[in-house]
Design a protein around this motif. Structure first.
Motif, PDB file in Angstrom:
ATOM      1  N   GLY A 109       0.683  -1.194   0.235  1.00 31.00           N
ATOM      2  CA  GLY A 109       0.181   0.417  -0.090  1.00 31.00           C
ATOM      3  C   GLY A 109       1.007   1.301   0.073  1.00 31.00           C
ATOM      4  O   GLY A 109       0.301   1.862  -0.628  1.00 31.00           O
ATOM      5  N   VAL A 110       2.089   0.922   1.035  1.00 29.04           N
ATOM      6  CA  VAL A 110       2.922   2.400   1.017  1.00 29.04           C
ATOM      7  C   VAL A 110       3.587   2.531  -0.575  1.00 29.04           C
ATOM      8  O   VAL A 110       3.548   3.555  -0.972  1.00 29.04           O
ATOM      9  N   ASP A 111       3.506   1.985  -1.409  1.00 30.86           N
ATOM     10  CA  ASP A 111       4.178   1.730  -2.523  1.00 30.86           C
ATOM     11  C   ASP A 111       3.207   1.992  -3.843  1.00 30.86           C
ATOM     12  O   ASP A 111       3.498   2.109  -4.714  1.00 30.86           O
ATOM     13  N   GLY A 112       1.898   2.855  -3.096  1.00 27.06           N
ATOM     14  CA  GLY A 112       0.560   2.411  -4.412  1.00 27.06           C
ATOM     15  C   GLY A 112       0.072   1.987  -4.402  1.00 27.06           C
ATOM     16  O   GLY A 112      -0.863   1.707  -5.484  1.00 27.06           O
ATOM     17  N   GLY A 113      -0.272   0.640  -3.852  1.00 21.22           N
ATOM     18  CA  GLY A 113      -1.640  -0.048  -4.233  1.00 21.22           C
ATOM     19  C   GLY A 113      -2.317  -0.282  -3.443  1.00 21.22           C
ATOM     20  O   GLY A 113      -2.626  -1.134  -2.415  1.00 21.22           O
ATOM     21  N   LYS A 114      -3.186   0.116  -4.703  1.00 24.68           N
ATOM     22  CA  LYS A 114      -4.756   0.515  -3.847  1.00 24.68           C
ATOM     23  C   LYS A 114      -5.747  -0.608  -4.827  1.00 24.68           C
ATOM     24  O   LYS A 114      -6.492  -0.113  -3.540  1.00 24.68           O
ATOM     25  N   TYR A 115      -5.198  -1.794  -5.743  1.00 23.51           N
ATOM     26  CA  TYR A 115      -6.192  -2.230  -5.817  1.00 23.51           C
ATOM     27  C   TYR A 115      -5.213  -3.733  -6.063  1.00 23.51           C
ATOM     28  O   TYR A 115      -4.878  -3.799  -5.962  1.00 23.51           O
ATOM     29  N   CYS A 116      -6.706  -4.771  -5.463  1.00 24.36           N
ATOM     30  CA  CYS A 116      -6.444  -6.458  -5.919  1.00 24.36           C
ATOM     31  C   CYS A 116      -7.545  -6.647  -6.961  1.00 24.36           C
ATOM     32  O   CYS A 116      -8.395  -6.489  -6.989  1.00 24.36           O
ATOM     33  N   VAL A 117      -6.286  -7.361  -7.893  1.00 20.86           N
ATOM     34  CA  VAL A 117      -7.277  -8.255  -8.733  1.00 20.86           C
ATOM     35  C   VAL A 117      -7.618  -9.940  -8.970  1.00 20.86           C
ATOM     36  O   VAL A 117      -6.646  -9.875  -8.778  1.00 20.86           O
ATOM     37  N   LEU A 118      -8.378  -9.804  -8.385  1.00 26.14           N
ATOM     38  CA  LEU A 118      -8.150 -11.740  -8.385  1.00 26.14           C
ATOM     39  C   LEU A 118      -9.188 -12.153  -9.607  1.00 26.14           C
ATOM     40  O   LEU A 118     -10.477 -11.652  -9.927  1.00 26.14           O
ATOM     41  N   PHE A 119      -9.010 -13.453 -10.850  1.00 22.22           N
ATOM     42  CA  PHE A 119      -9.261 -13.778 -11.427  1.00 22.22           C
ATOM     43  C   PHE A 119      -9.688 -15.686 -11.608  1.00 22.22           C
ATOM     44  O   PHE A 119      -8.668 -16.040 -11.252  1.00 22.22           O
ATOM     45  N   ASP A 120     -10.429 -16.022 -12.769  1.00 26.21           N
ATOM     46  CA  ASP A 120     -10.182 -17.124 -12.887  1.00 26.21           C
ATOM     47  C   ASP A 120      -9.850 -17.158 -14.489  1.00 26.21           C
ATOM     48  O   ASP A 120     -10.980 -16.443 -15.484  1.00 26.21           O
ATOM     49  N   PRO A 121      -8.217 -17.320 -14.941  1.00 24.19           N
ATOM     50  CA  PRO A 121      -8.402 -16.582 -16.323  1.00 24.19           C
ATOM     51  C   PRO A 121      -8.813 -17.667 -17.665  1.00 24.19           C
ATOM     52  O   PRO A 121      -9.113 -17.050 -18.461  1.00 24.19           O
ATOM     53  N   LEU A 122      -9.447 -19.006 -17.464  1.00 21.52           N
ATOM     54  CA  LEU A 122     -10.067 -19.617 -18.238  1.00 21.52           C
ATOM     55  C   LEU A 122     -11.389 -20.508 -17.435  1.00 21.52           C
ATOM     56  O   LEU A 122     -11.262 -21.945 -17.473  1.00 21.52           O
ATOM     57  N   ASP A 123     -12.512 -20.576 -17.496  1.00 21.76           N
ATOM     58  CA  ASP A 123     -13.289 -21.103 -16.922  1.00 21.76           C
ATOM     59  C   ASP A 123     -14.179 -21.787 -17.505  1.00 21.76           C
ATOM     60  O   ASP A 123     -14.246 -21.208 -18.858  1.00 21.76           O
ATOM     61  N   GLY A 124     -14.274 -23.101 -17.812  1.00 24.47           N
ATOM     62  CA  GLY A 124     -14.812 -23.896 -18.510  1.00 24.47           C
ATOM     63  C   GLY A 124     -13.876 -24.687 -19.531  1.00 24.47           C
ATOM     64  O   GLY A 124     -14.446 -24.907 -20.697  1.00 24.47           O
ATOM     65  N   SER A 125     -12.449 -24.090 -19.112  1.00 24.25           N
ATOM     66  CA  SER A 125     -11.691 -24.677 -19.953  1.00 24.25           C
ATOM     67  C   SER A 125     -11.402 -25.720 -20.697  1.00 24.25           C
ATOM     68  O   SER A 125     -11.214 -27.008 -21.985  1.00 24.25           O
ATOM     69  N   SER A 126     -12.170 -27.549 -19.227  1.00 24.10           N
ATOM     70  CA  SER A 126     -12.409 -28.538 -20.032  1.00 24.10           C
ATOM     71  C   SER A 126     -13.189 -29.001 -21.247  1.00 24.10           C
ATOM     72  O   SER A 126     -12.803 -29.943 -21.702  1.00 24.10           O
ATOM     73  N   THR A 127     -14.479 -27.866 -21.614  1.00 20.49           N
ATOM     74  CA  THR A 127     -14.925 -27.777 -23.256  1.00 20.49           C
ATOM     75  C   THR A 127     -14.018 -27.050 -24.181  1.00 20.49           C
ATOM     76  O   THR A 127     -14.786 -26.780 -25.156  1.00 20.49           O
ATOM     77  N   LEU A 128     -13.225 -26.906 -23.869  1.00 19.17           N
ATOM     78  CA  LEU A 128     -12.451 -26.526 -25.320  1.00 19.17           C
ATOM     79  C   LEU A 128     -11.976 -27.372 -26.026  1.00 19.17           C
ATOM     80  O   LEU A 128     -11.742 -27.225 -27.082  1.00 19.17           O
ATOM     81  N   ASP A 129     -11.621 -28.279 -25.682  1.00 21.28           N
ATOM     82  CA  ASP A 129     -11.091 -29.654 -26.872  1.00 21.28           C
ATOM     83  C   ASP A 129     -12.041 -29.213 -27.558  1.00 21.28           C
ATOM     84  O   ASP A 129     -12.039 -29.907 -29.186  1.00 21.28           O
ATOM     85  N   THR A 130     -14.003 -29.115 -27.504  1.00 20.93           N
ATOM     86  CA  THR A 130     -14.796 -29.316 -28.168  1.00 20.93           C
ATOM     87  C   THR A 130     -15.541 -28.270 -28.842  1.00 20.93           C
ATOM     88  O   THR A 130     -16.677 -28.407 -28.919  1.00 20.93           O
ATOM     89  N   ASN A 131     -14.672 -27.538 -28.486  1.00 20.90           N
ATOM     90  CA  ASN A 131     -15.076 -25.703 -29.714  1.00 20.90           C
ATOM     91  C   ASN A 131     -16.116 -25.759 -28.013  1.00 20.90           C
ATOM     92  O   ASN A 131     -17.395 -24.813 -29.537  1.00 20.90           O
ATOM     93  N   GLY A 132     -15.852 -25.179 -26.905  1.00 17.15           N
ATOM     94  CA  GLY A 132     -17.103 -24.657 -26.622  1.00 17.15           C
ATOM     95  C   GLY A 132     -16.214 -23.659 -25.667  1.00 17.15           C
ATOM     96  O   GLY A 132     -15.667 -23.135 -25.941  1.00 17.15           O
ATOM     97  N   ALA A 133     -17.865 -22.426 -25.092  1.00 13.18           N
ATOM     98  CA  ALA A 133     -17.284 -21.354 -25.527  1.00 13.18           C
ATOM     99  C   ALA A 133     -16.877 -20.896 -23.471  1.00 13.18           C
ATOM    100  O   ALA A 133     -17.681 -22.580 -22.946  1.00 13.18           O
ATOM    101  N   VAL A 134     -15.954 -20.298 -23.791  1.00 14.97           N
ATOM    102  CA  VAL A 134     -15.041 -20.078 -22.302  1.00 14.97           C
ATOM    103  C   VAL A 134     -15.503 -18.657 -21.925  1.00 14.97           C
ATOM    104  O   VAL A 134     -15.331 -18.272 -22.910  1.00 14.97           O
TER     105      VAL A 134
END
Ligand code: AHM
Ligand code: MG
Length: 335
Positions: A109-134
């Motif tokens: 914080g003292v170095d300007g860290g105001k925010y945290c960002v959390l994410f699931d980078p590629l949700d549903g990725s097991s459906t990718l093999d069959t061209n599913g939406a992720v």
């Protein structure tokens, strides 16, 4: 759904967020830089997802993540893209991903860290093999400089989210975001490389007789969920389930209905992760006039205990979530 695009001026995600910031006197522009990093990552991931089979990067990475789930190669690629795009933003204190055991501290914080960002980078990725939406799901939180540990500062109830959204990589790439004043929908125009506003102030229909659940697990659901499904079967409901949260949630956000991922024998606490899957979706659905609950509690009221905590999730049109809740309450299984 009506499209505003054909009748109004072109508005990019970037200009939309900058315009929103003018309503917050004293805003420094830091927040816009974070959204711009997420949008850059979204464009890069969309490109990779479309070329994944051609480049031979589908399938298992051959490792398991901290959740004990097998990582897809594209999970790792999408995670790296987000880390690279967000890692350069000067106002971010902590990044946390479904794919990483521990949060990454970028600055204090003292170095300007105001925010945290959390994410699931590629949700549903097991459906990718069959061209599913992720999709990529994200949430932006304030960094609490009083809290020393990175996990401590990201364990905030969903009500404290500054913004939340997801990017759906389907036939088109959709960017859905809320900053707490409604939900806006953008779509990527691949020719000009911008996310363009297609719907401001998205509202979910109040009711629609469609549920979305992995019904094969019914026997292992608590009684209340079984009772709801039995009731739905005799009350004219239809069913749709893709098995990719962003895709199922997006359909429900636009058309109405209800999504359920109850506790099961293999996932007694639910499968979906509270901080970077359930809470962002809950904020979007509430902001669009819908509801999101985990057991009998609104999902965003839960006090998180740990980064990768799982919860049961029911979200969708307000009347449809209420119908599920009434069955959970009747059977006393709203845990
Ligand atoms: P993931 O984050 O490992 O991709 O898992 C989450 C996904 C969700 O997209 C989806 O709603 C759910 O898992 C599907 O689970 P199941 O295959 O058990 O129905
Ligand atoms: Mg996920």
């Amino acid at each position: 759904m009506d499209t505003e695009r054909s009748t109004s001026n072109l508005c990019s995600l970037q200009s939309h967020i900058l315009a929103e910031e003018t309503h917050h006197p004293g805003a420094s522009g830091d927040f816009s830089w974070i959204v711009s990093a997420i949008s850059l990552a979204g464009k890069a991931i969309a490109h990779q997802v479309r070329r994944a089979r051609l480049e031979g990067v589908l399938g298992d990475q051959g490792a398991t993540n901290v959740q004990g789930e097998s990582q897809q190669r594209m999970d790792v690629i999408a995670n790296e893209i987000l880390m690279r795009c967000l890692g350069t933003r000067a106002s971010i204190a902590v990044l946390a991903s479904e794919e990483d055991d521990q949060p990454t501290i970028l600055r204090r914080g003292v170095d300007g860290g105001k925010y945290c960002v959390l994410f699931d980078p590629l949700d549903g990725s097991s459906t990718l093999d069959t061209n599913g939406a992720v999709g990529t799901i994200f949430t932006i939180l304030r960094n609490d400089p009083q809290i020393e540990s990175a996990e401590g500062t990201v364990c905030q109830p969903g009500r404290r989210q500054v913004a939340a959204g997801y990017i759906l990589y389907g036939p088109s790439t959709a960017f859905v975001i809320t900053t707490g004043t409604g939900v806006d929908l953008f779509e990527l125009d691949p020719f000009i490389g911008s996310f363009l506003l297609v719907k401001r102030g998205l509202r979910i229909p109040k009711a629609r007789k469609v549920y979305s659940v992995n019904e094969a697990y019914t026997a292992s659901f608590p009684c209340g969920y079984q009772s709801y499904l039995a009731w739905a079967h005799t009350n004219g409901y239809s069913s749709r389930y893709i098995g990719s949260l962003c895709a199922d949630a997006h359909r429900i956000l636009l058309n109405g209905g209800v999504f359920l991922y109850p506790p099961t024998i293999t996932h007694p606490e639910g499968k979906l992760r509270l901080l970077y899957e359930a809470n962002p979706m809950a904020m979007i659905f509430e902001q669009a006039g819908g509801k999101a609950i985990s057991g009998s509690t609104p999902t965003m009221d839960i006090n998180p205990r740990k980064l990768h905590q799982r919860v049961p999730l029911v979200l969708g049109s307000s009347d449809e979530v209420d119908a599920v809740l009434s069955h959970l309450a009747k059977d006393g299984s709203a845990h």
